[in-house]
Design a protein around this motif. Structure first.
Motif, mmCIF file in Angstrom:
data_model
loop_
_atom_site.group_PDB
_atom_site.id
_atom_site.type_symbol
_atom_site.label_atom_id
_atom_site.label_comp_id
_atom_site.label_asym_id
_atom_site.label_seq_id
_atom_site.Cartn_x
_atom_site.Cartn_y
_atom_site.Cartn_z
ATOM 1 N N THR A 74 0.820 -1.261 0.143
ATOM 2 C CA THR A 74 -0.146 0.252 -0.012
ATOM 3 C C THR A 74 0.873 1.289 0.058
ATOM 4 O OG1 THR A 74 -1.837 0.919 0.902
ATOM 5 C CG2 THR A 74 -0.154 0.036 2.489
ATOM 6 N N ARG A 75 0.216 2.367 -0.347
ATOM 7 C CA ARG A 75 1.041 3.657 -0.132
ATOM 8 C C ARG A 75 0.408 4.109 1.105
ATOM 9 N NH1 ARG A 75 3.210 7.778 -2.917
ATOM 10 N NH2 ARG A 75 2.441 10.002 -2.354
ATOM 11 N N LEU A 76 1.344 4.925 1.887
ATOM 12 C CA LEU A 76 1.038 5.382 3.083
ATOM 13 C C LEU A 76 1.272 6.772 3.027
ATOM 14 C CD1 LEU A 76 2.484 2.587 5.605
ATOM 15 C CD2 LEU A 76 0.323 2.767 4.847
ATOM 16 N N HIS A 81 8.409 8.406 3.689
ATOM 17 C CA HIS A 81 8.602 7.282 2.843
ATOM 18 C C HIS A 81 7.077 6.776 2.843
ATOM 19 C CE1 HIS A 81 12.656 7.560 4.328
ATOM 20 N NE2 HIS A 81 13.063 7.081 2.998
ATOM 21 N N HIS A 82 6.606 6.490 1.822
ATOM 22 C CA HIS A 82 5.128 5.892 1.447
ATOM 23 C C HIS A 82 5.163 4.418 0.962
ATOM 24 C CE1 HIS A 82 4.244 10.374 1.702
ATOM 25 N NE2 HIS A 82 5.302 10.576 0.897
ATOM 26 N N ASP A 83 6.089 3.840 0.625
ATOM 27 C CA ASP A 83 5.764 2.527 0.256
ATOM 28 C C ASP A 83 5.758 1.631 1.862
ATOM 29 O OD1 ASP A 83 6.282 2.950 -2.405
ATOM 30 O OD2 ASP A 83 8.217 1.786 -2.387
ATOM 31 N N GLY A 84 4.516 0.870 1.690
ATOM 32 C CA GLY A 84 4.520 0.190 3.115
ATOM 33 C C GLY A 84 3.392 -1.120 2.907
ATOM 34 N N VAL A 85 3.196 -1.833 3.876
ATOM 35 C CA VAL A 85 2.297 -2.965 3.783
ATOM 36 C C VAL A 85 1.201 -2.763 4.689
ATOM 37 C CG1 VAL A 85 4.079 -4.368 2.778
ATOM 38 C CG2 VAL A 85 3.773 -4.329 5.177
ATOM 39 N N ARG A 86 -0.092 -3.346 4.534
ATOM 40 C CA ARG A 86 -0.952 -3.459 5.564
ATOM 41 C C ARG A 86 -1.133 -5.104 5.930
ATOM 42 N NH1 ARG A 86 -4.814 -2.552 2.306
ATOM 43 N NH2 ARG A 86 -4.468 -0.462 2.256
ATOM 44 N N PHE A 87 -1.181 -5.321 7.229
ATOM 45 C CA PHE A 87 -1.303 -6.545 7.774
ATOM 46 C C PHE A 87 -2.667 -6.829 7.737
ATOM 47 C CE2 PHE A 87 2.843 -5.218 9.407
ATOM 48 C CZ PHE A 87 3.596 -6.472 8.944
ATOM 49 N N ALA A 88 -3.081 -8.068 7.873
ATOM 50 C CA ALA A 88 -4.396 -8.830 8.047
ATOM 51 C C ALA A 88 -5.320 -8.057 9.345
ATOM 52 C CB ALA A 88 -4.664 -10.189 8.233
#
Length: 123
Positions: A74-76, A81-88
């Motif tokens: 995802t984009r945060l 810094h904007h590259d990221g991840v969303r956990f469940a």
């Protein structure tokens, strides 16, 4: 999508079925690379599904996640810094927060034909 901070590096799109790992580039920005090619940033589309392995213990404790997690790229909008991840569990972290050495396996690329690797037949 690759963070603006990785724009000066060679880059290529992620491909379905490939394995990646987070890497700290000379600019100190964290991005994905294919193992063995630390000079090329691998860019992922938003909403791409990944399986992460070796999630750092500090991230596990802070965000109540496991060492292996299915995440969504995802984009945060927080920080530089904007590259990221969303956990469940809906927790979101930047790749900077994950740090280097986290393994990733691309398990879904929005089912887009442009993201599927081509099969080459050899005779």
């Amino acid at each position: 999508m690759c963070d603006y901070s990785l724009e000066t590096y060679r880059s290529r799109p992620a491909q379905l079925g490939e394995r990646y790992e987070t890497h700290q580039f000379p600019s100190f920005s964290i991005g994905f690379i294919a193992p063995g090619d630390p000079s090329t940033a691998v860019c992922m589309a938003c909403d791409t599904k990944l399986r992460l392995e070796d999630v750092p213990a500090r991230v596990q404790r802070s965000y109540f996640v496991s060492p292996k997690e299915d995440v969504t790229f995802t984009r945060l909008e927080k920080g530089s810094h904007h590259d990221g991840v969303r956990f469940a569990n809906s927790a979101e972290v930047t790749l900077q927060e994950l740090g280097p050495g986290v393994k990733g396996y691309l398990c879904d690329a929005l089912l887009s034909h442009s993201w599927h690797s081509e099969t080459v037949e050899t005779v």
